[in-house]
Design a protein around this motif. Structure first.
Motif, PDB file in Angstrom:
ATOM      1  N   CYS A 265      -0.355   9.189  -3.055  1.00 53.85           N
ATOM      2  CA  CYS A 265      -1.640   8.083  -3.379  1.00 53.85           C
ATOM      3  C   CYS A 265      -1.840   8.253  -5.039  1.00 53.85           C
ATOM      4  CB  CYS A 265      -2.665   8.545  -2.565  1.00 53.85           C
ATOM      5  SG  CYS A 265      -2.606   8.253  -1.019  1.00 53.85           S
ATOM      6  N   SER A 266      -0.804   8.125  -5.585  1.00 54.23           N
ATOM      7  CA  SER A 266      -0.972   8.147  -6.935  1.00 54.23           C
ATOM      8  C   SER A 266      -1.377   9.029  -7.897  1.00 54.23           C
ATOM      9  CB  SER A 266      -1.499   6.686  -7.540  1.00 54.23           C
ATOM     10  OG  SER A 266      -0.887   5.591  -7.114  1.00 54.23           O
ATOM     11  N   ASN A 267      -1.529  10.330  -7.030  1.00 51.60           N
ATOM     12  CA  ASN A 267      -2.267  11.409  -7.667  1.00 51.60           C
ATOM     13  C   ASN A 267      -1.509  12.444  -7.549  1.00 51.60           C
ATOM     14  OD1 ASN A 267      -4.967  10.021  -7.930  1.00 51.60           O
ATOM     15  ND2 ASN A 267      -4.982  10.337  -5.805  1.00 51.60           N
ATOM     16  N   GLU A 268      -1.120  13.396  -8.741  1.00 56.43           N
ATOM     17  CA  GLU A 268      -0.588  14.564  -8.677  1.00 56.43           C
ATOM     18  C   GLU A 268      -0.894  15.805  -7.638  1.00 56.43           C
ATOM     19  OE1 GLU A 268      -0.489  16.320 -12.458  1.00 56.43           O
ATOM     20  OE2 GLU A 268       0.638  14.526 -13.603  1.00 56.43           O
ATOM     21  N   VAL A 269      -0.127  16.439  -7.064  1.00 57.88           N
ATOM     22  CA  VAL A 269      -0.605  17.328  -5.922  1.00 57.88           C
ATOM     23  C   VAL A 269       0.197  18.647  -6.308  1.00 57.88           C
ATOM     24  CG1 VAL A 269      -0.750  15.621  -4.208  1.00 57.88           C
ATOM     25  CG2 VAL A 269       1.463  16.668  -4.435  1.00 57.88           C
ATOM     26  N   SER A 270      -0.350  19.828  -6.011  1.00 59.13           N
ATOM     27  CA  SER A 270      -0.010  21.107  -6.129  1.00 59.13           C
ATOM     28  C   SER A 270       0.869  21.332  -5.106  1.00 59.13           C
ATOM     29  CB  SER A 270      -1.231  21.959  -6.688  1.00 59.13           C
ATOM     30  OG  SER A 270      -1.947  22.082  -5.254  1.00 59.13           O
TER      31      SER A 270
ATOM     32  N   TYR B  13     -13.619  10.093  -9.410  1.00 65.47           N
ATOM     33  CA  TYR B  13     -13.378   9.928  -7.989  1.00 65.47           C
ATOM     34  C   TYR B  13     -13.505   8.471  -7.659  1.00 65.47           C
ATOM     35  CZ  TYR B  13     -14.994   9.473  -3.082  1.00 65.47           C
ATOM     36  OH  TYR B  13     -15.292   8.903  -1.836  1.00 65.47           O
ATOM     37  N   ARG B  14     -14.080   7.635  -8.512  1.00 68.72           N
ATOM     38  CA  ARG B  14     -14.115   5.882  -8.105  1.00 68.72           C
ATOM     39  C   ARG B  14     -12.600   5.712  -8.411  1.00 68.72           C
ATOM     40  NH1 ARG B  14     -19.619   5.979 -10.670  1.00 68.72           N
ATOM     41  NH2 ARG B  14     -20.969   5.906  -8.825  1.00 68.72           N
ATOM     42  N   ASN B  15     -11.945   5.996  -9.718  1.00 75.06           N
ATOM     43  CA  ASN B  15     -10.605   5.371 -10.061  1.00 75.06           C
ATOM     44  C   ASN B  15      -9.642   6.181  -9.024  1.00 75.06           C
ATOM     45  OD1 ASN B  15     -11.825   4.394 -12.430  1.00 75.06           O
ATOM     46  ND2 ASN B  15     -11.574   6.156 -13.657  1.00 75.06           N
ATOM     47  N   ARG B  16      -9.877   7.198  -8.708  1.00 72.41           N
ATOM     48  CA  ARG B  16      -8.831   7.792  -7.558  1.00 72.41           C
ATOM     49  C   ARG B  16      -8.976   6.920  -6.300  1.00 72.41           C
ATOM     50  NH1 ARG B  16      -7.676  13.422  -8.086  1.00 72.41           N
ATOM     51  NH2 ARG B  16      -7.244  13.879 -10.200  1.00 72.41           N
ATOM     52  N   THR B  17     -10.027   6.631  -5.939  1.00 68.37           N
ATOM     53  CA  THR B  17     -10.080   6.031  -4.517  1.00 68.37           C
ATOM     54  C   THR B  17     -10.588   4.417  -4.740  1.00 68.37           C
ATOM     55  OG1 THR B  17     -12.588   6.141  -4.817  1.00 68.37           O
ATOM     56  CG2 THR B  17     -11.255   7.808  -3.772  1.00 68.37           C
TER      57      THR B  17
ATOM     58  N   LEU C 125      -8.223   2.035  -4.873  1.00 68.50           N
ATOM     59  CA  LEU C 125      -7.359   1.046  -4.220  1.00 68.50           C
ATOM     60  C   LEU C 125      -7.216   1.688  -2.542  1.00 68.50           C
ATOM     61  CD1 LEU C 125      -4.228   0.974  -6.733  1.00 68.50           C
ATOM     62  CD2 LEU C 125      -6.026  -0.590  -6.233  1.00 68.50           C
ATOM     63  N   MET C 126      -7.844   2.513  -2.288  1.00 64.33           N
ATOM     64  CA  MET C 126      -7.899   3.105  -0.956  1.00 64.33           C
ATOM     65  C   MET C 126      -8.574   2.202   0.148  1.00 64.33           C
ATOM     66  SD  MET C 126      -7.904   7.134  -1.291  1.00 64.33           S
ATOM     67  CE  MET C 126      -6.794   8.013  -2.592  1.00 64.33           C
ATOM     68  N   VAL C 127      -8.511   2.124   1.284  1.00 66.75           N
ATOM     69  CA  VAL C 127      -9.110   1.542   2.286  1.00 66.75           C
ATOM     70  C   VAL C 127      -9.885   2.638   3.207  1.00 66.75           C
ATOM     71  CG1 VAL C 127      -9.354  -0.111   4.291  1.00 66.75           C
ATOM     72  CG2 VAL C 127      -7.512  -0.342   2.393  1.00 66.75           C
ATOM     73  N   LEU C 128     -10.962   2.958   2.690  1.00 64.90           N
ATOM     74  CA  LEU C 128     -11.819   4.131   3.468  1.00 64.90           C
ATOM     75  C   LEU C 128     -12.863   3.580   4.364  1.00 64.90           C
ATOM     76  CD1 LEU C 128     -12.308   6.171  -0.113  1.00 64.90           C
ATOM     77  CD2 LEU C 128     -10.351   6.410   1.546  1.00 64.90           C
TER      78      LEU C 128
ATOM     79  N   ARG D  32       0.881  -1.309   0.099  1.00 67.67           N
ATOM     80  CA  ARG D  32       0.009   0.082  -0.083  1.00 67.67           C
ATOM     81  C   ARG D  32       0.968   1.203   0.124  1.00 67.67           C
ATOM     82  NH1 ARG D  32      -4.263  -0.589   4.920  1.00 67.67           N
ATOM     83  NH2 ARG D  32      -4.975   1.592   4.070  1.00 67.67           N
ATOM     84  N   LEU D  33       2.002   1.245   0.717  1.00 68.51           N
ATOM     85  CA  LEU D  33       2.803   2.514   0.963  1.00 68.51           C
ATOM     86  C   LEU D  33       3.413   2.619  -0.721  1.00 68.51           C
ATOM     87  CD1 LEU D  33       4.208   2.235   4.257  1.00 68.51           C
ATOM     88  CD2 LEU D  33       2.957   3.924   3.431  1.00 68.51           C
ATOM     89  N   SER D  34       3.866   1.294  -1.227  1.00 66.38           N
ATOM     90  CA  SER D  34       4.348   1.638  -2.464  1.00 66.38           C
ATOM     91  C   SER D  34       3.517   2.327  -3.557  1.00 66.38           C
ATOM     92  CB  SER D  34       5.175   0.136  -3.044  1.00 66.38           C
ATOM     93  OG  SER D  34       6.058  -0.283  -2.172  1.00 66.38           O
ATOM     94  N   SER D  35       2.272   1.810  -3.400  1.00 65.51           N
ATOM     95  CA  SER D  35       1.398   2.425  -4.376  1.00 65.51           C
ATOM     96  C   SER D  35       1.045   3.891  -4.336  1.00 65.51           C
ATOM     97  CB  SER D  35      -0.124   1.592  -4.400  1.00 65.51           C
ATOM     98  OG  SER D  35      -0.667   1.924  -3.095  1.00 65.51           O
ATOM     99  N   CYS D  36       1.423   4.362  -3.144  1.00 65.62           N
ATOM    100  CA  CYS D  36       0.869   5.818  -2.840  1.00 65.62           C
ATOM    101  C   CYS D  36       2.038   6.664  -3.695  1.00 65.62           C
ATOM    102  CB  CYS D  36       1.008   6.114  -1.352  1.00 65.62           C
ATOM    103  SG  CYS D  36      -0.146   5.424  -0.435  1.00 65.62           S
ATOM    104  N   PHE D  37       3.301   6.101  -3.854  1.00 65.31           N
ATOM    105  CA  PHE D  37       4.445   7.259  -4.408  1.00 65.31           C
ATOM    106  C   PHE D  37       4.760   6.296  -5.544  1.00 65.31           C
ATOM    107  CE2 PHE D  37       4.202   7.521   0.275  1.00 65.31           C
ATOM    108  CZ  PHE D  37       4.268   8.890   0.403  1.00 65.31           C
ATOM    109  N   ASN D  38       5.230   7.323  -6.432  1.00 65.38           N
ATOM    110  CA  ASN D  38       5.939   6.835  -7.859  1.00 65.38           C
ATOM    111  C   ASN D  38       7.548   6.695  -7.369  1.00 65.38           C
ATOM    112  OD1 ASN D  38       6.262   9.751  -7.601  1.00 65.38           O
ATOM    113  ND2 ASN D  38       6.301   9.648  -9.889  1.00 65.38           N
TER     114      ASN D  38
END
Length: 271
Positions: free
Chosen positions: A80-85, A170-174, A176-179, A18-24
């Motif tokens: 979390c695999s998403n670009e951040v500003s 929204y569904r694609n971004r979340t 793999l998350m455990v919410l 899970r940690l590995s999937s959060c960062f490229n």
């Protein structure tokens, strides 16, 4: 860095994945001891002068390494695999600082949960922004800056398309998350509320268009009757309709009727 030559437990292996999937990209940066005052002083409160100069210099190098502008241009920051500003990255950092302010270090699952919560909030906001931006683009303007009329069928077709795009984002971004909870329903309600405001604009534009059509018919009919009454002919009366329509376009219906009545009466009296 997260690879292990040992046989980790299922929980540890899942956490690493899970940690590995959060960062490229995951790298380490070793820091020296922060100084004797920090190490032995039990009342140390984070005062910068009490931190060793050697440690502070390395902290400066670390911050420049993470936030170096040329590096960011080549490699956009992702969490979390998403670009951040830059603003979003600041939010993450502030959240992490609060986590580490306690007497004990936070557990890895706690850090991961916080990251996923922030990433989920970003996915939610991005989905709302995507829908709103797309819907705003269907409202075009003419050369005078007036908003063009949007037909109801076209509005609903665009709404359904852009709503689905926002929900998919929204569904694609979340996925793999455990919410703790699924906010898809909340997202849909939020977007429908925005859609309601856009639909109100559409209804206003259509109403204004219908009012203009009724106004033209009223003016044409009145001028036609006035032409008959004074003997100049219906054609001549109607020919003046566009100019008169433009003149009265800013008037209320009552003002228009009163003006046309007075105009017709004056012409008949002159006859």
């Amino acid at each position: 860095m997260l690879q292990s030559i040992h046989n980790p437990s299922e929980e540890t292996r899942d956490l690493r994945q899970r940690l590995s999937s959060c960062f490229n990209l995951i790298e380490g940066f070793l820091l020296p001891e922060p100084g004797e005052q920090v190490r032995v002083n039990e009342t140390f409160d984070g005062s910068i002068p009490d931190i060793g100069e050697h440690f502070r210099n390395h902290i400066k190098d670390f911050v420049e390494f993470v936030l170096h502008v040329p590096l960011n241009i080549r490699d956009t920051k992702r969490i979390c695999s998403n670009e951040v500003s830059g603003e979003e990255l600041k939010t993450y950092i502030k959240e992490f600082v609060e986590m580490f302010q306690g007497d004990q270090l936070p557990e890895p699952p706690t850090i991961l949960e916080a990251m996923e919560t922030m990433a989920e909030n970003k996915a939610f906001n991005d989905a709302v922004w995507l829908y709103q931006r797309n819907m705003e683009e269907i409202f075009t303007t003419d050369n005078d800056g007036n908003i063009n009329v949007v037909e109801k069928d076209f509005f609903m077709e665009r709404h359904n398309t852009y709503l689905q795009q926002a929900m998919d984002l929204y569904r694609n971004r979340t996925s793999l998350m455990v919410l703790d909870r699924d906010r898809s329903g909340e997202l849909r309600e939020n977007i429908l509320e925005i859609s309601g405001r856009f639909e109100q604009t559409v209804n206003t534009l259509l109403q204004n268009q219908h009012d203009k059509i009724r106004l033209k018919l009223l003016v044409v009919g009145a001028l036609g009757l006035a032409g008959i009454g004074i003997g100049v002919g219906v054609t001549e009366g109607i020919a003046a309709a566009p100019a008169i329509t433009e003149f009265v376009s800013g008037m209320t219906s009552e003002q228009i009727i009163t003006s046309i009545t007075a105009f017709t009466t004056a012409l008949l009296n002159r006859r």
